[in-house]
Scaffold this active site. Sequence first.
Site, PDB file in Angstrom:
ATOM      1  N   SER A 150      -0.110  -9.303  -7.289  1.00 16.12           N
ATOM      2  CA  SER A 150       0.785  -8.843  -8.355  1.00 16.12           C
ATOM      3  C   SER A 150       2.228  -9.085  -7.959  1.00 16.12           C
ATOM      4  CB  SER A 150       0.576  -7.340  -8.588  1.00 16.12           C
ATOM      5  OG  SER A 150       1.603  -6.794  -9.386  1.00 16.12           O
ATOM      6  N   TYR A 192      -1.326   0.996  -7.465  1.00 18.60           N
ATOM      7  CA  TYR A 192      -1.688  -0.397  -7.751  1.00 18.60           C
ATOM      8  C   TYR A 192      -0.885  -1.369  -6.894  1.00 18.60           C
ATOM      9  CZ  TYR A 192      -2.245  -4.756 -10.361  1.00 18.60           C
ATOM     10  OH  TYR A 192      -2.491  -6.065 -10.711  1.00 18.60           O
ATOM     11  N   LYS A 196      -2.048  -3.998  -3.797  1.00 17.22           N
ATOM     12  CA  LYS A 196      -1.815  -5.440  -3.895  1.00 17.22           C
ATOM     13  C   LYS A 196      -0.971  -5.947  -2.718  1.00 17.22           C
ATOM     14  CE  LYS A 196      -4.107  -6.447  -7.647  1.00 17.22           C
ATOM     15  NZ  LYS A 196      -5.251  -7.389  -7.662  1.00 17.22           N
TER      16      LYS A 196
END
Length: 276
Positions: A150, A192, A196
């Site tokens: 990401s 999140y 990542k």
Amino acid sequence: MATEKKVVLVTGGNTGLGYEIVKALYASSQPYALIIGTRTLSNGEAAVAKLKSEVATSNSEISVVQIDVSSDASIEAAVASISSTHGRIDSLINNAGAAFDFEIQDGKRSIRDGFNTSWDTNVSGTHVLTTHAVPLLLKSSDPRLLFLTSGTASIWETLPENWGNMVALPRINASPPAGWPKPPSVNPITSYRSTKAGLNMLMREWARILKEDGVKVWSISPGYLATGLGAVPKDLQRKMGAQEPHLGGEFVRDVVEGKHDDRVGLAIRAQQTQPW
């Protein structure tokens, strides 16, 4: 039975970015044996039907395998099935992922459960699958290993002096007002983006481990896409600057087809290398 077509496994390939990756490869002039990895076979079969309705003709074949990256037994069974059917994997695209920050923020998950589940899906499960799949990758004449990361995972870009003209960076990295509790975020991403960032280190480890085996390894940062990840409505994502998901699928296709071989071992965006 082994096939002459390049064998590509896309985990989480039945929806979101995974589906767009499969679609881009299915529409390519290059022939592939595409495998949609999905937790539920019926969802994978529905994705195949949708794909064939959207892409009228293709040089590729497509199949579905049940795989849940949070289950070792599911991973082992999927790899055994691919070994029996195809004999190798030419490109493993570790796309399956999840985001639980909204559920944490809304009190539907505890912080610990949200973080642990996110890490298990985005990093641990990916590592287990890759470990089991490596013997099949090493049977390829051009093995490729991709990890979907990401843009939010860049630690360097969290610093204000590195924001430059990138509009999204102040939105996700600016500090909230003093006081506690902090106001709810319109797009919470703490767990999140942390997983990542961990995935990027996992990619570097696999690049190191498989360097002498000739496996090409990348982290792929596809950009902010309107995929509905983390239960964020797609229209809201578009209002926040998200691009259409097919752009990410086409970028991954280009990596599979050798257009970014000069950036092996890095986290890459379509137009630039992503800073760590």
